[in-house]
Design a protein around this motif. Structure first.
Motif, PDB file in Angstrom:
ATOM      1  N   MET A  93       0.824  -1.199   0.000  1.00 39.36           N
ATOM      2  CA  MET A  93       0.000   0.000   0.000  1.00 39.36           C
ATOM      3  C   MET A  93       0.869   1.264   0.000  1.00 39.36           C
ATOM      4  N   LEU A  94       0.541   2.202  -0.883  1.00 38.24           N
ATOM      5  CA  LEU A  94       1.242   3.481  -0.937  1.00 38.24           C
ATOM      6  C   LEU A  94       0.542   4.538  -0.095  1.00 38.24           C
ATOM      7  N   THR A  95      -0.759   4.661  -0.277  1.00 35.04           N
ATOM      8  CA  THR A  95      -1.554   5.658   0.438  1.00 35.04           C
ATOM      9  C   THR A  95      -2.946   5.102   0.686  1.00 35.04           C
ATOM     10  N   TRP A  96      -3.616   5.666   1.673  1.00 33.29           N
ATOM     11  CA  TRP A  96      -5.045   5.444   1.827  1.00 33.29           C
ATOM     12  C   TRP A  96      -5.704   6.762   2.202  1.00 33.29           C
ATOM     13  N   SER A  97      -6.957   6.903   1.806  1.00 31.16           N
ATOM     14  CA  SER A  97      -7.739   8.087   2.150  1.00 31.16           C
ATOM     15  C   SER A  97      -9.151   7.647   2.511  1.00 31.16           C
ATOM     16  N   ALA A  98      -9.750   8.360   3.435  1.00 26.98           N
ATOM     17  CA  ALA A  98     -11.097   8.018   3.871  1.00 26.98           C
ATOM     18  C   ALA A  98     -11.763   9.247   4.471  1.00 26.98           C
ATOM     19  N   LYS A  99     -13.087   9.263   4.464  1.00 26.42           N
ATOM     20  CA  LYS A  99     -13.828  10.334   5.134  1.00 26.42           C
ATOM     21  C   LYS A  99     -15.167   9.796   5.590  1.00 26.42           C
ATOM     22  N   TRP A 100     -15.620  10.295   6.718  1.00 26.52           N
ATOM     23  CA  TRP A 100     -16.954   9.948   7.181  1.00 26.52           C
ATOM     24  C   TRP A 100     -17.968  10.732   6.357  1.00 26.52           C
ATOM     25  N   LEU A 101     -19.056  10.078   6.014  1.00 24.87           N
ATOM     26  CA  LEU A 101     -20.064  10.704   5.160  1.00 24.87           C
ATOM     27  C   LEU A 101     -20.488  12.060   5.718  1.00 24.87           C
ATOM     28  N   PHE A 102     -20.467  13.073   4.869  1.00 26.24           N
ATOM     29  CA  PHE A 102     -20.857  14.459   5.175  1.00 26.24           C
ATOM     30  C   PHE A 102     -19.837  15.215   6.029  1.00 26.24           C
ATOM     31  N   SER A 103     -18.751  14.568   6.411  1.00 28.81           N
ATOM     32  CA  SER A 103     -17.719  15.265   7.167  1.00 28.81           C
ATOM     33  C   SER A 103     -16.888  16.127   6.224  1.00 28.81           C
ATOM     34  N   ASP A 104     -16.364  17.234   6.728  1.00 30.67           N
ATOM     35  CA  ASP A 104     -15.503  18.101   5.919  1.00 30.67           C
ATOM     36  C   ASP A 104     -14.057  17.592   5.915  1.00 30.67           C
ATOM     37  N   GLU A 105     -13.732  16.708   6.840  1.00 27.79           N
ATOM     38  CA  GLU A 105     -12.349  16.242   6.990  1.00 27.79           C
ATOM     39  C   GLU A 105     -12.100  14.994   6.158  1.00 27.79           C
ATOM     40  N   VAL A 106     -11.009  15.008   5.400  1.00 30.66           N
ATOM     41  CA  VAL A 106     -10.545  13.816   4.696  1.00 30.66           C
ATOM     42  C   VAL A 106      -9.313  13.303   5.432  1.00 30.66           C
ATOM     43  N   MET A 107      -9.363  12.052   5.882  1.00 30.31           N
ATOM     44  CA  MET A 107      -8.240  11.429   6.572  1.00 30.31           C
ATOM     45  C   MET A 107      -7.362  10.722   5.539  1.00 30.31           C
ATOM     46  N   SER A 108      -6.068  10.718   5.753  1.00 30.18           N
ATOM     47  CA  SER A 108      -5.184  10.009   4.816  1.00 30.18           C
ATOM     48  C   SER A 108      -3.831   9.760   5.461  1.00 30.18           C
ATOM     49  N   MET A 109      -3.138   8.759   4.924  1.00 32.91           N
ATOM     50  CA  MET A 109      -1.756   8.468   5.310  1.00 32.91           C
ATOM     51  C   MET A 109      -1.012   8.015   4.065  1.00 32.91           C
ATOM     52  N   ARG A 110       0.284   8.284   4.005  1.00 33.59           N
ATOM     53  CA  ARG A 110       1.113   7.859   2.882  1.00 33.59           C
ATOM     54  C   ARG A 110       2.452   7.376   3.406  1.00 33.59           C
ATOM     55  N   LEU A 111       3.116   6.584   2.595  1.00 29.17           N
ATOM     56  CA  LEU A 111       4.453   6.121   2.948  1.00 29.17           C
ATOM     57  C   LEU A 111       5.477   7.226   2.706  1.00 29.17           C
ATOM     58  N   THR A 112       6.581   7.140   3.400  1.00 27.98           N
ATOM     59  CA  THR A 112       7.730   7.977   3.097  1.00 27.98           C
ATOM     60  C   THR A 112       8.569   7.256   2.041  1.00 27.98           C
ATOM     61  N   GLY A 113       9.488   7.986   1.434  1.00 35.01           N
ATOM     62  CA  GLY A 113      10.364   7.372   0.452  1.00 35.01           C
ATOM     63  C   GLY A 113      11.177   6.229   1.044  1.00 35.01           C
ATOM     64  N   GLU A 114      11.628   6.375   2.295  1.00 36.92           N
ATOM     65  CA  GLU A 114      12.408   5.324   2.953  1.00 36.92           C
ATOM     66  C   GLU A 114      11.560   4.082   3.197  1.00 36.92           C
ATOM     67  N   GLU A 115      10.300   4.276   3.584  1.00 32.59           N
ATOM     68  CA  GLU A 115       9.404   3.130   3.805  1.00 32.59           C
ATOM     69  C   GLU A 115       9.145   2.382   2.498  1.00 32.59           C
ATOM     70  N   VAL A 116       9.031   3.130   1.406  1.00 32.94           N
ATOM     71  CA  VAL A 116       8.830   2.491   0.101  1.00 32.94           C
ATOM     72  C   VAL A 116      10.035   1.629  -0.242  1.00 32.94           C
ATOM     73  N   LYS A 117      11.224   2.151  -0.034  1.00 36.59           N
ATOM     74  CA  LYS A 117      12.439   1.397  -0.363  1.00 36.59           C
ATOM     75  C   LYS A 117      12.553   0.131   0.471  1.00 36.59           C
ATOM     76  N   ARG A 118      12.007   0.174   1.695  1.00 34.12           N
ATOM     77  CA  ARG A 118      11.994  -1.026   2.554  1.00 34.12           C
ATOM     78  C   ARG A 118      10.760  -1.884   2.284  1.00 34.12           C
ATOM     79  N   GLU A 119       9.863  -1.383   1.439  1.00 31.87           N
ATOM     80  CA  GLU A 119       8.581  -2.049   1.154  1.00 31.87           C
ATOM     81  C   GLU A 119       7.823  -2.315   2.452  1.00 31.87           C
TER      82      GLU A 119
END
Length: 229
Positions: free
Chosen positions: A75-101
């Motif tokens: 997984m590279l990134t994920w995004s999610a939001k609760w219905l009707f919420s203004d906030e979008v939650m997300s997380m992504r990998l760093t370049g170092e995490e990608v290199k370590r898979e």
């Protein structure tokens, strides 16, 4: 609907074409009610392609032996939001995490969010997002989340309608809604190489997909048979 609790009586009375007193009474009923409203989560993930040695004919047949796999997907990134919420939650990998898979940090993050959801909305979620998320859960050593209902907007579009194309962007376009951010496979290649700038761009792309998904979901929701109250 949870978001209406915070709306003013004047706006709601105009919306529902009734007087303010009716709104006050309705709010009081909801306030006293012990009914638990479902938590609805809109979700989208982005993953790496896997790398493999393949023979010429395998390009078309898509049959690759396990021994030929060089690098497995994660997984590279994920995004999610609760219905009707203004906030979008997300997380992504760093370049170092990608290199370590190593996607364990963001996999643990999405596990916590999914464990709060009663209903999960995703486009092609039943075939792609949910199985892939579960794969990363078990590989990371996480237990299953609590049970939830899934609604796959791709399946709804295919079953209930006869659109020429059922991709999320095609549906958004035909409905006159916000469209996905334009990109190409080069972005995924840069992310797979651990390019931090590309990973930031991927997160923006992923977050916007969730916002597009919400609009498409609300458009087709009246047509979803058996939808939770």
């Amino acid at each position: 609907k949870p978001y209406t609790r915070e709306m003013g009586a004047g706006k709601l009375s105009r919306w529902f074409n009734c007087d303010r007193e009716t709104i006050y009474k309705a709010k009081e009923i909801v306030k006293k009610s012990k009914t638990k409203l479902p938590k609805i989560l809109l979700l989208d993930i982005e993953t790496t392609p896997l790398e493999a040695f393949i023979w010429q004919m395998q390009v078309w047949k898509a049959r690759v032996n396990d021994e030929a796999v060089i690098s497995r997907w994660f997984m590279l990134t994920w995004s999610a939001k609760w219905l009707f919420s203004d906030e979008v939650m997300s997380m992504r990998l760093t370049g170092e995490e990608v290199k370590r898979e190593d996607d364990s940090r963001i996999v643990k993050g999405i596990w916590k969010v999914l464990n709060e959801a009663d209903i999960i909305i995703a486009h092609n979620g039943d075939t792609f997002d949910i199985p892939n998320i579960n794969t990363r859960f078990i590989v990371t050593g996480l237990p299953p989340t609590k049970p939830y209902q899934t609604i796959d907007t791709l399946k709804i579009a295919q079953k209930q309608f006869g659109f020429s194309h059922n991709s999320l962007n095609a549906l958004a376009r035909v409905f006159g809604l916000s469209e996905k951010i334009e990109t190409d496979f080069d972005l995924w290649k840069k992310c797979k190489n651990g390019n931090d700038s590309a990973l930031e761009q991927m997160e923006v792309y992923n977050r916007h997909d969730v916002e597009v998904l919400e609009e498409v979901y609300l458009k087709i929701r009246p047509w979803i048979k058996g939808h939770a109250n």
